[in-house]
Scaffold this active site. Structure first.
Site, PDB file in Angstrom:
ATOM      1  N   GLN A  35       0.852  -1.191   0.000  1.00  0.00           N
ATOM      2  CA  GLN A  35       0.000   0.000   0.000  1.00  0.00           C
ATOM      3  C   GLN A  35       0.885   1.236   0.000  1.00  0.00           C
ATOM      4  O   GLN A  35       1.880   1.308   0.719  1.00  0.00           O
ATOM      5  CB  GLN A  35      -0.903  -0.015   1.235  1.00  0.00           C
ATOM      6  CG  GLN A  35      -1.763   1.225   1.407  1.00  0.00           C
ATOM      7  CD  GLN A  35      -1.054   2.338   2.183  1.00  0.00           C
ATOM      8  OE1 GLN A  35      -0.093   2.087   2.912  1.00  0.00           O
ATOM      9  NE2 GLN A  35      -1.509   3.562   2.009  1.00  0.00           N
ATOM     10  N   THR A  81      -3.884   4.345  -1.390  1.00  0.00           N
ATOM     11  CA  THR A  81      -4.879   4.857  -0.448  1.00  0.00           C
ATOM     12  C   THR A  81      -5.091   6.345  -0.686  1.00  0.00           C
ATOM     13  O   THR A  81      -4.146   7.132  -0.667  1.00  0.00           O
ATOM     14  CB  THR A  81      -4.437   4.608   1.003  1.00  0.00           C
ATOM     15  OG1 THR A  81      -4.344   3.203   1.221  1.00  0.00           O
ATOM     16  CG2 THR A  81      -5.435   5.194   1.987  1.00  0.00           C
ATOM     17  N   LYS A 129      -7.976   2.635  -3.088  1.00  0.00           N
ATOM     18  CA  LYS A 129      -8.644   2.442  -1.798  1.00  0.00           C
ATOM     19  C   LYS A 129      -9.200   3.775  -1.307  1.00  0.00           C
ATOM     20  O   LYS A 129      -8.490   4.779  -1.292  1.00  0.00           O
ATOM     21  CB  LYS A 129      -7.665   1.868  -0.774  1.00  0.00           C
ATOM     22  CG  LYS A 129      -8.284   1.480   0.549  1.00  0.00           C
ATOM     23  CD  LYS A 129      -7.256   0.763   1.416  1.00  0.00           C
ATOM     24  CE  LYS A 129      -7.867   0.274   2.711  1.00  0.00           C
ATOM     25  NZ  LYS A 129      -8.302   1.371   3.586  1.00  0.00           N
ATOM     26  N   HIS A 151     -11.564   4.841   5.379  1.00  0.00           N
ATOM     27  CA  HIS A 151     -10.371   4.782   6.220  1.00  0.00           C
ATOM     28  C   HIS A 151     -10.726   4.424   7.667  1.00  0.00           C
ATOM     29  O   HIS A 151     -10.170   4.953   8.629  1.00  0.00           O
ATOM     30  CB  HIS A 151      -9.598   6.104   6.178  1.00  0.00           C
ATOM     31  CG  HIS A 151      -8.107   5.917   6.241  1.00  0.00           C
ATOM     32  ND1 HIS A 151      -7.291   6.104   5.154  1.00  0.00           N
ATOM     33  CD2 HIS A 151      -7.283   5.543   7.245  1.00  0.00           C
ATOM     34  CE1 HIS A 151      -6.027   5.875   5.491  1.00  0.00           C
ATOM     35  NE2 HIS A 151      -6.006   5.522   6.767  1.00  0.00           N
ATOM     36  N   ASP A 191     -13.948  -2.232   3.012  1.00  0.00           N
ATOM     37  CA  ASP A 191     -13.107  -2.104   4.199  1.00  0.00           C
ATOM     38  C   ASP A 191     -13.848  -1.201   5.182  1.00  0.00           C
ATOM     39  O   ASP A 191     -14.283  -0.108   4.817  1.00  0.00           O
ATOM     40  CB  ASP A 191     -11.764  -1.483   3.810  1.00  0.00           C
ATOM     41  CG  ASP A 191     -10.724  -1.577   4.916  1.00  0.00           C
ATOM     42  OD1 ASP A 191     -11.057  -2.054   6.009  1.00  0.00           O
ATOM     43  OD2 ASP A 191      -9.575  -1.165   4.674  1.00  0.00           O
ATOM     44  N   GLY A 192     -13.994  -1.681   6.420  1.00  0.00           N
ATOM     45  CA  GLY A 192     -14.614  -0.837   7.434  1.00  0.00           C
ATOM     46  C   GLY A 192     -15.748  -1.517   8.174  1.00  0.00           C
ATOM     47  O   GLY A 192     -16.769  -1.857   7.588  1.00  0.00           O
ATOM     48  N   GLY A 193     -15.551  -1.756   9.476  1.00  0.00           N
ATOM     49  CA  GLY A 193     -16.625  -2.235  10.335  1.00  0.00           C
ATOM     50  C   GLY A 193     -16.812  -3.730  10.415  1.00  0.00           C
ATOM     51  O   GLY A 193     -17.729  -4.202  11.098  1.00  0.00           O
ATOM     52  N   ILE A 194     -15.962  -4.516   9.763  1.00  0.00           N
ATOM     53  CA  ILE A 194     -16.112  -5.977   9.794  1.00  0.00           C
ATOM     54  C   ILE A 194     -15.707  -6.504  11.172  1.00  0.00           C
ATOM     55  O   ILE A 194     -14.571  -6.325  11.611  1.00  0.00           O
ATOM     56  CB  ILE A 194     -15.246  -6.648   8.710  1.00  0.00           C
ATOM     57  CG1 ILE A 194     -15.641  -6.177   7.311  1.00  0.00           C
ATOM     58  CG2 ILE A 194     -15.313  -8.170   8.838  1.00  0.00           C
ATOM     59  CD1 ILE A 194     -16.991  -6.621   6.847  1.00  0.00           C
ATOM     60  N   ARG A 195     -16.643  -7.169  11.845  1.00  0.00           N
ATOM     61  CA  ARG A 195     -16.376  -7.711  13.179  1.00  0.00           C
ATOM     62  C   ARG A 195     -16.743  -9.187  13.293  1.00  0.00           C
ATOM     63  O   ARG A 195     -16.428  -9.817  14.301  1.00  0.00           O
ATOM     64  CB  ARG A 195     -17.153  -6.929  14.239  1.00  0.00           C
ATOM     65  CG  ARG A 195     -16.776  -5.460  14.338  1.00  0.00           C
ATOM     66  CD  ARG A 195     -15.372  -5.256  14.873  1.00  0.00           C
ATOM     67  NE  ARG A 195     -15.054  -3.847  15.046  1.00  0.00           N
ATOM     68  CZ  ARG A 195     -14.505  -3.070  14.119  1.00  0.00           C
ATOM     69  NH1 ARG A 195     -14.190  -3.590  12.923  1.00  0.00           N
ATOM     70  NH2 ARG A 195     -14.250  -1.809  14.362  1.00  0.00           N
TER      71      ARG A 195
END
Length: 392
Positions: free
Chosen positions: A127, A155, A253, A277, A308-312
């Site tokens: 990246q 990014t 990204k 981000h 991308d973001g918030g995956i739990r």
């Protein structure tokens, strides 16, 4: 209590108990009021499933391909900078990803050199930010190619917002005597974290070796960050030049708008990441999952779309794939695993996600992630945010 944990939430709790407060706050991050940070996670909870109860598949396939790389599950590692929360840092993460058959994304602001990370996981993407002169960028790309990086991630979702209503942690330029004294009250309260660093007989390294010019020492994180701040943001023509200079799989990204997604297709991007981000950018930006359906609907046949973001949990991944993502990138989830238990902790997080994906596929009656469709997900009215295009 053993080292194994059953949820990402438990990994977070253990990480926060182990890490000094300033370090833990740096992992949490976020910006301003934390609206986007919270929405990234909460939005997944607004989505439901439409499960079956009979005729379910006895076997479920999770493998997919991202930027030419076959991965065992629709999850791979998102780039995060200076993973000095653990002595092994990015190397532990790369090894864990390799052990679980998935790809590693290495930040150009990482604490470990790309040569070592690629050796630990040959499926490594580098990246980069648009930082410094084009000559410097070409040097970084050449080094990545020589090291064996298999793709480039650029990014773009960053606007240098640094204020947080809950306060920002103290992060020094380097760990010197002054910084040690400042951190001492926090560190003595975290003896296990202190002990793991004491065993190495060295201090956390806040330099970024992948930003070093040939023959020069690695700059500090803030030295490299300052160069990035002073570099004018790129035009679309300059991004096309960078893609041509790289000459291989290429991801942009930070795409949250349909018009930007179409421009990414126009310049020849292999993939785009729908990302804000991790809520660390412009607060008030919608959750990534809210922007995903419109973007995937507009360009999903022309470019690989990841989120991308918030995956739990694994069910979050299934929701994202059903709504048009090829795969999901994870950030804080694996950092908490790394802090909690090193390489084994990252493997634990990946196992949690894999098992959750399998359970969701079973309940939905799907034999493969490739069979998932929007009809598998209950999307409430008003959930989707169509940015950069008239709503349908």
């Amino acid at each position: 209590m053993g080292e194994w944990f059953e949820t990402v939430a438990e990994a977070q709790r253990r990480a926060e108990k182990r890490l000094p407060r300033s370090v833990s706050m740096a992992v949490r991050a976020g910006s301003e009021r934390g609206l986007t940070l919270a929405d990234n996670v909460a939005a997944f909870g607004e989505l439901g499933f439409a499960p079956h109860m009979a005729g379910l598949s006895a076997k479920r396939e999770q493998a997919t391909v991202v930027m030419g790389q076959q991965i065992s599950m629709p999850v791979f590692i998102s780039p995060t900078g200076v993973q000095a929360i653990h002595p092994d840092g990015e190397l532990a993460v790369a090894r864990a990803a390799a052990a679980r058959g998935t790809a590693m994304s290495l930040s150009s602001f990482a604490s470990k050199p790309i040569e070592e990370v690629v050796a630990a996981n040959p499926q490594t993407f580098l990246q980069v930010y648009w930082s410094g002169s084009q000559e410097k960028m070409v040097q970084r790309l050449a080094r990545a190619k020589a090291a064996g990086a298999v793709g480039l991630i650029v990014t773009l979702d960053w606007s240098f917002v640094h204020a947080r209503d809950w306060g920002s942690p103290f992060i020094p330029e380097r760990i010197d005597a002054k910084a040690v004294l400042r951190y001492a009250p926090e560190v003595v309260r975290r003896p296990r974290w202190l002990a793991q660093w004491a065993k190495t007989k060295r201090l956390p390294d806040l330099t970024v070796p992948n930003m070093a010019a040939p023959g020069e020492p690695a700059p500090t994180f803030f030295g490299a960050y300052g160069e990035w701040m002073m570099t004018p943001p790129p035009s679309w023509d300059e991004l096309r030049w960078l893609r041509e200079e790289w000459g291989g799989p290429f991801m942009l990204k930070g795409v949250m708008r349909v018009d930007d997604a179409r421009r990414a297709v126009d310049i020849g991007a292999t993939a785009i990441s729908v990302s804000n981000h991790g809520g660390n950018n412009l607060d008030g930006t919608p959750a990534s999952i809210r922007a995903l359906p419109a973007i995937a609907g507009a360009v999903g046949r022309d470019v690989e779309v990841v989120i991308d973001g918030g995956i739990r949990r694994g069910s979050d991944v299934v929701k994202a794939v059903a709504l048009g993502a090829r795969a999901a990138m994870i950030g804080r989830a694996y950092l908490w695993g790394l802090a909690a238990n090193g390489q084994a902790g990252v493997e634990n997080v990946l196992d949690i996600l894999r098992n959750g994906i399998d359970s969701a596929l079973l309940g939905l009656g799907r034999s493969s992630v490739s069979e998932l469709t929007p009809s598998d997900v209950l999307v409430p009215a008003g959930f989707v945010r169509t940015l950069g295009a008239p709503p349908e």
